[in-house]
Design a protein around this motif. Structure first.
Motif, PDB file in Angstrom:
ATOM      1  N   GLY A 105      -4.118   7.696  -7.783  1.00 13.09           N
ATOM      2  CA  GLY A 105      -3.532   6.754  -6.845  1.00 13.09           C
ATOM      3  C   GLY A 105      -2.021   6.786  -7.018  1.00 13.09           C
ATOM      4  N   PHE A 106      -1.326   5.872  -6.343  1.00  9.45           N
ATOM      5  CA  PHE A 106       0.137   5.891  -6.383  1.00  9.45           C
ATOM      6  C   PHE A 106       0.686   4.468  -6.356  1.00  9.45           C
ATOM      7  CE2 PHE A 106      -1.378   9.611  -4.062  1.00  9.45           C
ATOM      8  CZ  PHE A 106      -0.759  10.656  -4.726  1.00  9.45           C
ATOM      9  N   VAL A 107       1.667   4.206  -7.212  1.00  6.27           N
ATOM     10  CA  VAL A 107       2.469   2.984  -7.124  1.00  6.27           C
ATOM     11  C   VAL A 107       3.859   3.370  -6.646  1.00  6.27           C
ATOM     12  CG1 VAL A 107       3.668   1.216  -8.478  1.00  6.27           C
ATOM     13  CG2 VAL A 107       1.220   1.597  -8.815  1.00  6.27           C
ATOM     14  N   LEU A 108       4.341   2.674  -5.618  1.00  2.79           N
ATOM     15  CA  LEU A 108       5.662   2.931  -5.048  1.00  2.79           C
ATOM     16  C   LEU A 108       6.568   1.736  -5.333  1.00  2.79           C
ATOM     17  CD1 LEU A 108       3.884   5.038  -3.595  1.00  2.79           C
ATOM     18  CD2 LEU A 108       5.222   4.611  -1.509  1.00  2.79           C
ATOM     19  N   GLN A 109       7.765   2.041  -5.882  1.00  2.00           N
ATOM     20  CA  GLN A 109       8.750   1.008  -6.172  1.00  2.00           C
ATOM     21  C   GLN A 109      10.109   1.448  -5.650  1.00  2.00           C
ATOM     22  OE1 GLN A 109       7.581   1.277 -10.443  1.00  2.00           O
ATOM     23  NE2 GLN A 109       7.698  -0.972 -10.407  1.00  2.00           N
ATOM     24  N   TRP A 110      10.857   0.493  -5.101  1.00  2.00           N
ATOM     25  CA  TRP A 110      12.202   0.777  -4.615  1.00  2.00           C
ATOM     26  C   TRP A 110      13.026  -0.504  -4.677  1.00  2.00           C
ATOM     27  CZ3 TRP A 110       7.812   0.669  -1.562  1.00  2.00           C
ATOM     28  CH2 TRP A 110       7.734  -0.339  -0.613  1.00  2.00           C
ATOM     29  N   PRO A 111      14.350  -0.395  -4.646  1.00  2.00           N
ATOM     30  CA  PRO A 111      15.202  -1.587  -4.747  1.00  2.00           C
ATOM     31  C   PRO A 111      14.940  -2.554  -3.602  1.00  2.00           C
ATOM     32  CG  PRO A 111      16.483   0.401  -5.104  1.00  2.00           C
ATOM     33  CD  PRO A 111      15.146   0.855  -4.622  1.00  2.00           C
ATOM     34  N   GLY A 112      14.970  -3.839  -3.913  1.00  2.00           N
ATOM     35  CA  GLY A 112      14.811  -4.864  -2.891  1.00  2.00           C
ATOM     36  C   GLY A 112      13.424  -5.449  -2.804  1.00  2.00           C
ATOM     37  N   GLN A 113      12.461  -4.876  -3.517  1.00  2.00           N
ATOM     38  CA  GLN A 113      11.121  -5.460  -3.525  1.00  2.00           C
ATOM     39  C   GLN A 113      11.158  -6.805  -4.249  1.00  2.00           C
ATOM     40  OE1 GLN A 113       9.003  -2.273  -5.506  1.00  2.00           O
ATOM     41  NE2 GLN A 113       7.964  -1.669  -3.625  1.00  2.00           N
ATOM     42  N   GLU A 114      10.642  -7.821  -3.607  1.00  2.00           N
ATOM     43  CA  GLU A 114      10.584  -9.136  -4.238  1.00  2.00           C
ATOM     44  C   GLU A 114       9.158  -9.605  -4.457  1.00  2.00           C
ATOM     45  OE1 GLU A 114      13.046 -12.101  -2.493  1.00  2.00           O
ATOM     46  OE2 GLU A 114      14.786 -10.788  -2.294  1.00  2.00           O
ATOM     47  N   ARG A 115       8.227  -9.067  -3.682  1.00  2.00           N
ATOM     48  CA  ARG A 115       6.826  -9.465  -3.836  1.00  2.00           C
ATOM     49  C   ARG A 115       6.045  -8.511  -4.732  1.00  2.00           C
ATOM     50  NH1 ARG A 115       4.891 -11.669   2.148  1.00  2.00           N
ATOM     51  NH2 ARG A 115       6.331 -13.444   2.225  1.00  2.00           N
ATOM     52  N   GLY A 116       6.688  -7.476  -5.226  1.00  2.00           N
ATOM     53  CA  GLY A 116       6.011  -6.547  -6.106  1.00  2.00           C
ATOM     54  C   GLY A 116       5.872  -5.175  -5.493  1.00  2.00           C
ATOM     55  N   ALA A 117       5.348  -4.247  -6.285  1.00  2.00           N
ATOM     56  CA  ALA A 117       5.233  -2.854  -5.882  1.00  2.00           C
ATOM     57  C   ALA A 117       4.109  -2.660  -4.865  1.00  2.00           C
ATOM     58  CB  ALA A 117       4.967  -1.985  -7.114  1.00  2.00           C
ATOM     59  N   LEU A 118       4.115  -1.480  -4.252  1.00  2.00           N
ATOM     60  CA  LEU A 118       3.052  -1.085  -3.327  1.00  2.00           C
ATOM     61  C   LEU A 118       2.129  -0.119  -4.058  1.00  2.00           C
ATOM     62  CD1 LEU A 118       3.521  -0.069   0.388  1.00  2.00           C
ATOM     63  CD2 LEU A 118       1.977   1.201  -1.088  1.00  2.00           C
ATOM     64  N   TRP A 119       0.835  -0.411  -4.036  1.00  2.00           N
ATOM     65  CA  TRP A 119      -0.156   0.419  -4.734  1.00  2.00           C
ATOM     66  C   TRP A 119      -1.154   0.974  -3.749  1.00  2.00           C
ATOM     67  CZ3 TRP A 119      -5.217  -1.596  -7.031  1.00  2.00           C
ATOM     68  CH2 TRP A 119      -5.887  -0.569  -7.718  1.00  2.00           C
ATOM     69  N   ILE A 120      -1.379   2.289  -3.819  1.00  2.00           N
ATOM     70  CA  ILE A 120      -2.425   2.959  -3.053  1.00  2.00           C
ATOM     71  C   ILE A 120      -3.469   3.395  -4.069  1.00  2.00           C
ATOM     72  CG2 ILE A 120      -2.947   4.865  -1.479  1.00  2.00           C
ATOM     73  CD1 ILE A 120       0.224   4.856  -0.996  1.00  2.00           C
ATOM     74  N   SER A 121      -4.664   2.858  -3.989  1.00  2.00           N
ATOM     75  CA  SER A 121      -5.636   3.050  -5.066  1.00  2.00           C
ATOM     76  C   SER A 121      -6.157   4.474  -5.152  1.00  2.00           C
ATOM     77  CB  SER A 121      -6.819   2.087  -4.889  1.00  2.00           C
ATOM     78  OG  SER A 121      -7.634   2.475  -3.798  1.00  2.00           O
ATOM     79  N   GLY A 122      -6.210   5.210  -4.025  1.00  2.00           N
ATOM     80  CA  GLY A 122      -6.939   6.465  -4.014  1.00  2.00           C
ATOM     81  C   GLY A 122      -8.433   6.195  -4.087  1.00  2.00           C
ATOM     82  N   ASP A 123      -9.239   7.240  -3.982  1.00  2.00           N
ATOM     83  CA  ASP A 123     -10.689   7.088  -4.050  1.00  2.00           C
ATOM     84  C   ASP A 123     -11.091   6.849  -5.497  1.00  2.00           C
ATOM     85  OD1 ASP A 123     -10.651   7.673  -1.389  1.00  2.00           O
ATOM     86  OD2 ASP A 123     -11.955   9.424  -1.502  1.00  2.00           O
ATOM     87  N   THR A 124     -11.531   5.648  -5.792  1.00  2.00           N
ATOM     88  CA  THR A 124     -11.871   5.299  -7.171  1.00  2.00           C
ATOM     89  C   THR A 124     -12.851   4.147  -7.186  1.00  2.00           C
ATOM     90  OG1 THR A 124     -10.960   4.704  -9.350  1.00  2.00           O
ATOM     91  CG2 THR A 124      -9.952   3.655  -7.431  1.00  2.00           C
ATOM     92  N   VAL A 125     -13.614   4.068  -8.247  1.00  2.00           N
ATOM     93  CA  VAL A 125     -14.377   2.870  -8.555  1.00  2.00           C
ATOM     94  C   VAL A 125     -13.543   2.025  -9.509  1.00  2.00           C
ATOM     95  CG1 VAL A 125     -16.609   3.998  -8.204  1.00  2.00           C
ATOM     96  CG2 VAL A 125     -15.560   4.018 -10.478  1.00  2.00           C
ATOM     97  N   LEU A 126     -14.010   0.821  -9.768  1.00  2.00           N
ATOM     98  CA  LEU A 126     -13.339  -0.029 -10.752  1.00  2.00           C
ATOM     99  C   LEU A 126     -13.693   0.457 -12.146  1.00  2.00           C
ATOM    100  CD1 LEU A 126     -11.709  -2.523 -11.563  1.00  2.00           C
ATOM    101  CD2 LEU A 126     -13.792  -3.882 -11.289  1.00  2.00           C
TER     102      LEU A 126
END
Length: 262
Positions: A143-164
């Motif tokens: 999966g992928f976590v995306l972070q960039w300047p100016g985020q105030e609510r937190g990072a963006l996460w794309i889980s990818g195909d996965t189980v818990l």
């Protein structure tokens, strides 16, 4: 806070527009009707085509490819656009097979940089595309976590195909997630009976209890025969939850851009 635009194209495919960047996830643009083999006697038919055709897709700066070896995450048409897509970020195994791209192992990072745009840090996150011990069969996924300047609510996460599993729980420990694109659908195949190969609605609820995202966006839950749970099941599980998690679900209309504050 910053604004981003997300267009769900279908399945796992979404166009993310972030500060001038156009980032595409798991390109799938084939028409419906074809059956795809996934190995070890498993297969599925695509039932819904993309809401945006490949010819109407704007130029893409980067592709986040969770894995390359399943046709519901990278299909024939999707492969044709990779050489002109700028940066392709994917698994190490996928880079070997594709012959290009940047391969990341879980927790490794890279950056998207360009003049006049925010620097986007991309971190690969663990994914397990099935039950315990299935990785040699199901293959490597991230999966992928995306972070960039100016985020105030937190990072963006794309889980990818996965189980818990433990790796997904670790994402919640390491990152403050504001927006989560969750690959759901509870994939099952007749040949393997009751085993699941992607998150169930119950697992998605448990994930959201941990990460408490401001916005949870289900993707990759429709358009294929191998999904065993759809929107109704997800909504039912979240509706029974105490608190406001149900209100944090955000369903995208395929082909229609959605503006989000992050």
């Amino acid at each position: 806070m910053t604004q981003i635009r997300i267009t769900h194209i279908g399945g796992p495919t979404a166009l993310l527009e972030i500060g001038g960047w156009r980032i595409l996830t798991d390109p799938t643009f084939d028409p419906p009707g074809r059956r795809y083999a996934f190995g070890w006697g498993t297969s599925s038919r695509k039932t819904t085509g993309p809401a945006v055709s490949l010819s109407d897709l704007p130029p893409v700066d980067a592709v986040l490819l969770s894995h390359d070896h399943h046709g519901d995450n990278l299909d024939v048409a999707g492969r044709t656009m990779l050489p002109g897509a700028g940066t392709v970020i994917t698994t190490v195994a996928a880079v070997r097979r594709l012959g290009h791209g940047e391969g990341l192992r879980p927790w490794a990072t890279t950056e998207l940089r360009a003049t006049g745009r925010p620097t986007v840090t991309v971190t690969a996150t663990p994914a397990r595309h099935g039950p315990p011990l299935s990785r040699p069969i199901a293959g490597a996924v991230i999966g992928f976590v995306l972070q960039w300047p100016g985020q105030e609510r937190g990072a963006l996460w794309i889980s990818g195909d996965t189980v818990l599993f433990r790796g997904v729980r670790e994402v919640a420990r390491r990152f403050d997630i504001g927006t989560a694109l969750l690959h759901l659908g509870a994939v099952r195949f007749p040949v393997t009976g009751p085993l699941y190969y992607s998150m169930t609605a119950r697992q998605a609820l448990r994930v959201c209890r941990r990460i408490r995202p401001a916005t949870a966006i289900p993707v990759h839950y429709e358009g294929w025969q191998h999904f065993s749970q759809g929107r109704e099941t997800v909504e039912r599980h979240f509706a029974g939850e105490h608190g406001d998690l149900g209100e944090r679900l955000h369903w995208l209309t395929p082909g229609t851009p959605a503006e989000l504050t992050v």
